[in-house]
Design a protein around this motif. Structure first.
Motif, PDB file in Angstrom:
ATOM      1  N   ASP A 146     -33.404  21.970 -62.800  1.00 20.32           N
ATOM      2  CA  ASP A 146     -33.459  20.577 -62.375  1.00 20.32           C
ATOM      3  C   ASP A 146     -34.254  19.778 -63.400  1.00 20.32           C
ATOM      4  N   TYR A 147     -34.067  18.485 -63.362  1.00 21.91           N
ATOM      5  CA  TYR A 147     -34.777  17.542 -64.234  1.00 21.91           C
ATOM      6  C   TYR A 147     -35.308  16.441 -63.337  1.00 21.91           C
ATOM      7  N   THR A 148     -36.617  16.238 -63.368  1.00 22.85           N
ATOM      8  CA  THR A 148     -37.228  15.183 -62.568  1.00 22.85           C
ATOM      9  C   THR A 148     -38.036  14.276 -63.473  1.00 22.85           C
ATOM     10  N   GLU A 149     -37.760  12.992 -63.360  1.00 24.67           N
ATOM     11  CA  GLU A 149     -38.544  12.015 -64.124  1.00 24.67           C
ATOM     12  C   GLU A 149     -39.234  11.060 -63.169  1.00 24.67           C
ATOM     13  N   TYR A 150     -40.532  10.968 -63.334  1.00 22.81           N
ATOM     14  CA  TYR A 150     -41.340   9.982 -62.618  1.00 22.81           C
ATOM     15  C   TYR A 150     -41.840   8.986 -63.655  1.00 22.81           C
ATOM     16  N   ALA A 151     -41.603   7.721 -63.420  1.00 23.25           N
ATOM     17  CA  ALA A 151     -41.991   6.712 -64.413  1.00 23.25           C
ATOM     18  C   ALA A 151     -42.528   5.460 -63.740  1.00 23.25           C
ATOM     19  N   PHE A 152     -43.632   4.972 -64.282  1.00 23.73           N
ATOM     20  CA  PHE A 152     -44.145   3.670 -63.869  1.00 23.73           C
ATOM     21  C   PHE A 152     -44.597   2.926 -65.111  1.00 23.73           C
ATOM     22  N   THR A 153     -43.924   1.830 -65.388  1.00 23.91           N
ATOM     23  CA  THR A 153     -44.290   0.988 -66.535  1.00 23.91           C
ATOM     24  C   THR A 153     -44.379  -0.474 -66.085  1.00 23.91           C
ATOM     25  N   GLY A 154     -44.863  -0.655 -64.878  1.00 24.71           N
ATOM     26  CA  GLY A 154     -44.956  -1.987 -64.297  1.00 24.71           C
ATOM     27  C   GLY A 154     -43.858  -2.211 -63.278  1.00 24.71           C
ATOM     28  N   GLY A 155     -44.014  -3.231 -62.485  1.00 23.97           N
ATOM     29  CA  GLY A 155     -43.015  -3.527 -61.464  1.00 23.97           C
ATOM     30  C   GLY A 155     -43.546  -3.252 -60.072  1.00 23.97           C
ATOM     31  N   ALA A 156     -42.655  -3.357 -59.104  1.00 23.26           N
ATOM     32  CA  ALA A 156     -43.068  -3.236 -57.709  1.00 23.26           C
ATOM     33  C   ALA A 156     -43.412  -1.811 -57.311  1.00 23.26           C
TER      34      ALA A 156
END
Length: 275
Positions: A146-156
């Motif tokens: 599996d491939y899981t990406e968690y990303a936060f670069t601004g936004g809600a």
């Protein structure tokens, strides 16, 4: 009379034993490729300068972790699988950097953050990207991750994305849905999957999908091609925003082999997983 019976029975028993041994060896041979495959987890980690990740303030952090396989009996298959995994984990992050050199990829992410801080010095914001891969199956000539990406670069809110890859160890190629089921059997599978989907979502058989908040084309349930082969069944994953609003989250739909074993042919790679 006994001697005559022994004369005919013993060769028959011997022949039966040889056939059974041959079949057993054949089955073992077909599923023994996995015994030759090993893997190690490759890890990368980078943070921006002057960053205190314990407070997670004004910081950029990126983590990448994925399996690298070793398959000494077939280096071509090994290369195909590793290249496919690298391609998946080295995807572009913010529209500016895509590289199979993970140091270049991570440096690009950090540089983008630093440019953001220069442009908006008064904005207190941290960026995070985590890409992780886990081996989910290494059996019956199949290697699945599996491939899981968690990303936060601004936004809600942060975003999470999940996808799967299933490899055939005979060829090193990714297993497609069309390889597993003919068009006719895909239609039967979809009917069974819809029953499981409605159970999962606590819907009645005649409830309208659209009214329940789902966005299937023509308001008809359908399977996507984001599937994982496991020991117990097939798992289909619908990411957030794919079939319903973000607030409802993703959907992980498992279809046990016990429900679909009548759809799996003898020629299918799945047959060794069906009990």
């Amino acid at each position: 009379m006994k001697k005559q019976l022994i004369k005919y029975i013993l060769p028959s028993l011997l022949l039966f034993s040889l056939v059974a041994l041959f079949i057993s060896f054949g089955e073992k041979g077909k599923s023994s490729l996995n015994e030759n495959l090993t893997y190690e987890m490759i890890k990368y980690h980078k943070v921006s300068s002057g960053c205190d990740i314990t407070k997670n303030e004004n910081c950029a952090e990126i983590k990448i972790e994925f399996p690298k396989v070793t398959f000494p009996i077939n280096k071509i298959v090994e290369e195909k699988i590793n290249n496919s995994i690298i391609e998946l984990f080295s995807q572009d992050i913010l529209g500016s950097t895509e590289s199979s050199d993970f140091e270049v990829l991570m440096n690009g992410f950090i540089q983008d953050y630093e440019l953001f801080k220069e442009e908006f010095p008064d904005v207190s914001q941290s960026w995070t990207v985590e890409r992780t891969g886990e081996v989910k199956l290494n059996k019956a000539n199949i290697f699945s991750i599996d491939y899981t990406e968690y990303a936060f670069t601004g936004g809600a809110h942060p975003n999470t994305f999940v996808s799967f890859k299933n490899f055939n160890l005979n060829s090193g190629e990714e297993i497609t849905f069309d390889e597993l089921f003919s068009l006719e059997k895909q239609q039967e599978l979809t009917k069974i999957a819809e029953q499981e989907f409605r159970k999962l979502k606590q819907m009645n058989p005649d409830d309208d999908l659209g009214s329940a908040g789902f966005w299937f084309e023509n308001n008809e349930f359908s399977l996507n091609d984001n599937f994982l082969i496991t020991e117990k069944g097939l798992v289909f994953y619908y990411n957030s925003y794919e079939i319903t609003a973000y607030a409802f989250g993703p959907t992980e739909l498992e279809i046990p082999y016990t429900k679909i074993k009548m759809l799996i042919d003898e020629s299918s790679i799945l047959k060794y997983l069906v009990k």
